[in-house]
Design a protein around this motif. Structure first.
Motif, mmCIF file in Angstrom:
data_model
loop_
_atom_site.group_PDB
_atom_site.id
_atom_site.type_symbol
_atom_site.label_atom_id
_atom_site.label_comp_id
_atom_site.label_asym_id
_atom_site.label_seq_id
_atom_site.Cartn_x
_atom_site.Cartn_y
_atom_site.Cartn_z
ATOM 1 N N SER A 12 46.726 -2.071 41.299
ATOM 2 C CA SER A 12 47.829 -2.521 40.448
ATOM 3 C C SER A 12 49.155 -2.021 40.997
ATOM 4 O O SER A 12 49.197 -1.123 41.839
ATOM 5 C CB SER A 12 47.642 -1.990 39.022
ATOM 6 O OG SER A 12 47.606 -0.579 39.014
ATOM 7 N N ARG A 28 31.498 9.301 39.830
ATOM 8 C CA ARG A 28 31.468 8.856 38.429
ATOM 9 C C ARG A 28 30.110 9.126 37.828
ATOM 10 O O ARG A 28 29.089 8.715 38.376
ATOM 11 C CB ARG A 28 31.807 7.364 38.317
ATOM 12 C CG ARG A 28 33.294 7.163 38.382
ATOM 13 C CD ARG A 28 33.770 5.749 38.280
ATOM 14 N NE ARG A 28 35.025 5.672 39.047
ATOM 15 C CZ ARG A 28 35.671 4.579 39.360
ATOM 16 N NH1 ARG A 28 35.204 3.417 38.965
ATOM 17 N NH2 ARG A 28 36.773 4.617 40.055
ATOM 18 N N ARG A 53 52.180 0.175 39.813
ATOM 19 C CA ARG A 53 52.129 1.288 38.848
ATOM 20 C C ARG A 53 53.401 1.401 38.019
ATOM 21 O O ARG A 53 54.468 0.943 38.434
ATOM 22 C CB ARG A 53 51.925 2.626 39.581
ATOM 23 C CG ARG A 53 51.067 2.583 40.812
ATOM 24 C CD ARG A 53 49.650 2.168 40.525
ATOM 25 N NE ARG A 53 48.855 2.258 41.773
ATOM 26 C CZ ARG A 53 47.612 1.836 41.869
ATOM 27 N NH1 ARG A 53 46.999 1.273 40.850
ATOM 28 N NH2 ARG A 53 46.953 1.939 42.996
ATOM 29 N N ILE A 75 45.685 -0.180 45.809
ATOM 30 C CA ILE A 75 44.395 -0.835 45.598
ATOM 31 C C ILE A 75 43.302 0.066 46.163
ATOM 32 O O ILE A 75 43.579 0.935 47.008
ATOM 33 C CB ILE A 75 44.387 -2.220 46.293
ATOM 34 C CG1 ILE A 75 43.143 -3.037 45.910
ATOM 35 C CG2 ILE A 75 44.502 -2.101 47.810
ATOM 36 C CD1 ILE A 75 43.256 -4.514 46.227
ATOM 37 N N ALA A 76 42.097 -0.120 45.695
ATOM 38 C CA ALA A 76 40.954 0.558 46.315
ATOM 39 C C ALA A 76 39.853 -0.474 46.533
ATOM 40 O O ALA A 76 39.565 -1.269 45.632
ATOM 41 C CB ALA A 76 40.461 1.682 45.412
ATOM 42 N N HIS A 131 43.639 1.072 34.420
ATOM 43 C CA HIS A 131 43.815 2.495 34.107
ATOM 44 C C HIS A 131 45.209 2.711 33.552
ATOM 45 O O HIS A 131 46.043 1.803 33.610
ATOM 46 C CB HIS A 131 43.477 3.399 35.299
ATOM 47 C CG HIS A 131 44.225 3.094 36.552
ATOM 48 N ND1 HIS A 131 45.586 2.977 36.611
ATOM 49 C CD2 HIS A 131 43.785 2.871 37.812
ATOM 50 C CE1 HIS A 131 45.960 2.721 37.848
ATOM 51 N NE2 HIS A 131 44.884 2.624 38.593
ATOM 52 N N GLN A 153 35.444 4.715 48.605
ATOM 53 C CA GLN A 153 36.487 3.696 48.469
ATOM 54 C C GLN A 153 37.434 3.751 49.657
ATOM 55 O O GLN A 153 37.716 4.824 50.167
ATOM 56 C CB GLN A 153 37.339 3.976 47.230
ATOM 57 C CG GLN A 153 36.665 3.652 45.926
ATOM 58 C CD GLN A 153 37.618 3.781 44.737
ATOM 59 O OE1 GLN A 153 38.678 4.387 44.838
ATOM 60 N NE2 GLN A 153 37.225 3.210 43.623
ATOM 61 N N GLN A 178 43.453 8.596 42.313
ATOM 62 C CA GLN A 178 44.566 7.842 41.747
ATOM 63 C C GLN A 178 45.862 8.655 41.610
ATOM 64 O O GLN A 178 46.902 8.256 42.101
ATOM 65 C CB GLN A 178 44.159 7.267 40.390
ATOM 66 C CG GLN A 178 45.214 6.379 39.759
ATOM 67 C CD GLN A 178 45.533 5.168 40.618
ATOM 68 O OE1 GLN A 178 44.655 4.604 41.263
ATOM 69 N NE2 GLN A 178 46.803 4.793 40.675
ATOM 70 N N SER A 183 38.586 8.917 41.261
ATOM 71 C CA SER A 183 39.295 8.296 42.388
ATOM 72 C C SER A 183 40.523 9.167 42.632
ATOM 73 O O SER A 183 40.905 9.938 41.751
ATOM 74 C CB SER A 183 39.706 6.870 42.042
ATOM 75 O OG SER A 183 40.912 6.876 41.323
#
Ligand code: ASP
Length: 628
Positions: A531, A258, A533, A572-573, A493, A272, A236, A234
């Motif tokens: 989340s 993935r 972070r 968020i995803a 994560h 996503q 991220q 992702s």
């Protein structure tokens, strides 16, 4: 090119009077209101839009021959619908007929719209009141005679064939619909995010580096000996770095990768809707997502009704045995340890601290289930627990049909009846053992029972609750690692922040820390997660190094960024494939992906992945042993 003289037209009309069977509609009906599928193209109209309003008008249509009827009639299909076309009389021997032109050939028809003769209208077709009398038919590209997929009855085609000939399968009403729903939802998401709320659509790299805990990352070899990129699971890190870079509202329709091996209904690459915001808390993210979904939701579907309900992780696990509970039906798990522990049967005896006895009352299920259903439930249970599950059938006099029942005191049965609100015809599932596994076992079985009953026509899930969104929150920040005994791993994560009041606990009792992580669940499927972070470099480094025991050196760029003026942020995803498949009522995400891969990760159309020559491998300093 076929020309139709007026005499022929008369003849056609006469012949039509004898055709009493209306043509099969087979109609894709897509909403073309306010849209112009003919702009920039040869056609004047699509095959789905003509009506009596255009009678007498000259038109040009392009599409695929869906059916041929007799020598003088065909139906022409495109993505928008089907139009009946009346052809010129066949001039024998001149080669100017559609004889020999097979179904699914692509043609262009020029002609005039006329009302269908009396009694021949087909009200099931959106264009069923008219037909186009062709004056010219041009074959743009003839199809071969036998195609592996008949477009109108694609549903009977095996999935592997649909995937192998995806370019044909895409012509089906179903795939046309699904891909268009997907496209228009994405369009409305962009509208909401970029046009209305100042989000910036940023592309992030597909070639990245290996990250801590990145066991599921695909490796990409490079020309530099021993050096590899990875494909990101992702974006991220990039989205967090964008916050540091002052792009305070980011979004991307992001392709993620993935390497999870064969897992049903997963794809090695998936999409996503990836979002990140600065200066935001959980409430801000919830509200943004609820409004985003409301805005993007297909107009023909029942309206959403935010705010979505919320449930804590521990309540979800306790009552539904799952962190993505399907709350459209009851069958909730109850803790009956206090009633059953130590009573009669050895199954209920244990000194383990973690020992629990849990039960579900599947109301009224006994009236519908047969012995083979009970066997099925038991074999499901045995896959997860050595002892399986006790299946209690409640008789008319409220006694239990269960061998061990005779060892249980009557008071126990009565207490159970009271606690689980038992009545005749109910089926109880009782499981005894370690807490987490028993809840998960019953969580799985409640779904199996619900599905068994629904397959028998019993309504279990609330029919007025087709799109049941739910926020799951208050997750623990860490869970015991599945692979490294005695170690912790991130529930979400490593970048997820603890709730503020638990931050000190990170250093003393990390297993007790609650994280600022939230998941969005739709009808029992996780369709999103995110989340707030960690934006403090020291805390992030401590979590990586000391709690997760990861080497933080490969994240030095992120740690550096966090101490360079990083705003508090969160995101968020949303899993776009799953979301669209639920909206479209499709059982598999493959049905909303244009070119999907199999469970094993193969592309049946192109044959990917494929072998490569040794010379190609050598460029990457690689050698493969002896592949079987
Ligand atoms: N990157 C996360 C994921 O792919 C989502 C997020 O935290 O925003 O699950």
């Amino acid at each position: 090119m076929l020309k139709l003289c007026s005499g022929c037209q008369r003849l056609v009309r006469q012949q039509l009077r004898h055709v009493r069977r209306s043509l099969h509609a087979g109609g894709t009906v897509l909403n073309v209101e306010n849209k112009d599928p003919s702009s920039f193209s040869w056609r004047t109209h699509s095959c789905g839009e003509l009506s009596t309003a255009q009678v007498g008008q000259g038109v040009t249509l392009c599409g695929w021959i869906q059916h041929k009827r007799y020598d003088f009639m065909l139906t022409l299909r495109d993505a928008y619908g089907v139009t009946q076309v009346v052809l010129p009389e066949v001039k024998k021997g001149t080669g100017e007929s559609l004889e020999g032109i097979h179904l699914e050939s692509v043609i262009m028809v020029t002609g005039k719209v006329q009302q269908r003769p009396d009694g021949l209208a087909n009200m099931k077709m959106s264009t069923g009141e008219i037909e186009v009398v062709a004056s010219e038919v041009k074959v743009l590209n003839a199809s071969k005679e036998k195609l592996p997929i008949q477009i109108h009855d694609f549903q009977q085609v095996k999935e592997s064939v649909r995937m192998q000939f995806r370019y044909l399968d895409l012509r089906s009403t179903r795939m046309q619909h699904n891909l268009r729903v997907r496209s228009s939802m994405i369009m409305r998401m962009r509208e909401f995010l970029c046009n209305q709320h100042d989000f910036v659509d940023v592309e992030t790299p597909s070639l990245f580096r290996k990250t801590p805990g990145g066991a599921k990352e695909f490796l990409v070899p490079t020309h530099q000996p021993g050096k590899f990129y990875t494909l990101p699971q992702s974006p991220q890190q990039f989205k967090q770095l964008l916050m540091v870079g002052g792009i305070d509202r980011y979004f991307q329709i992001a392709r993620c990768y993935r390497d999870e091996g064969s897992r049903p209904d997963r794809q090695p690459e998936f999409t996503q809707v990836d979002i990140e915001m600065s200066f935001v808390n959980k409430e801000g993210i919830y509200s943004m997502i609820e409004q985003l979904l409301e805005h993007a939701w297909p107009q023909e579907k029942p309206k959403l009704n935010p705010p979505f309900p919320r449930i804590s992780y521990s309540q979800a696990m306790d009552e539904y045995g799952s962190d993505k509970p399907d709350t459209r039906f009851e069958f909730k798990i109850k803790d009956v340890t206090g009633i059953l522990k130590g009573s009669g049967s050895s199954i209920f005896n244990s000194d383990d601290e973690d020992f629990t006895v849990r039960a579900i009352n599947c109301k009224g299920a006994m009236d519908h289930l047969k012995s083979k259903d009970y066997e099925h439930l038991q074999s499901e249970a045995k896959k997860r627990s050595q002892h399986g599950v006790l299946i209690v059938q409640v008789r008319d006099d409220l006694t239990w049909k269960l061998p061990i029942a005779k060892h249980l005191p009557e008071t126990v049965r009565q207490e159970m009846a009271q606690s689980l609100e038992v009545s005749q015809g109910d089926m109880l599932l009782v499981a005894a053992g370690p807490n987490n596994s028993m809840c998960q076992l019953l969580g799985q079985l409640r779904l199996t029972v619900a599905n068994l009953l629904e397959n028998k026509g019993v309504q279990i899930r609330d029919p007025d609750n087709n799109y049941n969104f739910l926020w799951v929150e208050d997750f623990p920040l860490f869970l015991p690692s599945e692979d490294r005994i005695g170690e912790l791993e991130s529930t979400h994560h490593p970048f997820t922040a603890p709730v503020a009041e638990h931050t000190p606990l990170i250093y003393s009792a990390p297993q007790k820390v609650q994280g600022q992580h939230y998941d969005l669940v739709l009808n029992g499927a996780e369709i999103g997660g995110g989340s707030i972070r960690i934006h403090d470099a020291k805390l992030q480094e401590y979590v990586l190094q000391e709690v997760l025991k990861e080497d933080s050196s490969c994240l030095s760029h992120l740690l550096d960024a966090l101490e360079s003026g990083c705003p508090p942020h969160g995101g968020i995803a949303l899993g776009l494939d799953r979301l669209i498949s639920i909206i479209c009522g499709e059982p598999s995400i493959r049905d909303v992906i244009a070119f999907p891969k199999t469970v094993e990760g193969n592309d049946l159309m192109s044959g990917a992945p494929s072998r490569v020559e040794d010379a190609d491998l050598a460029r990457y300093h690689l050698k493969v042993g002896n592949p079987k």
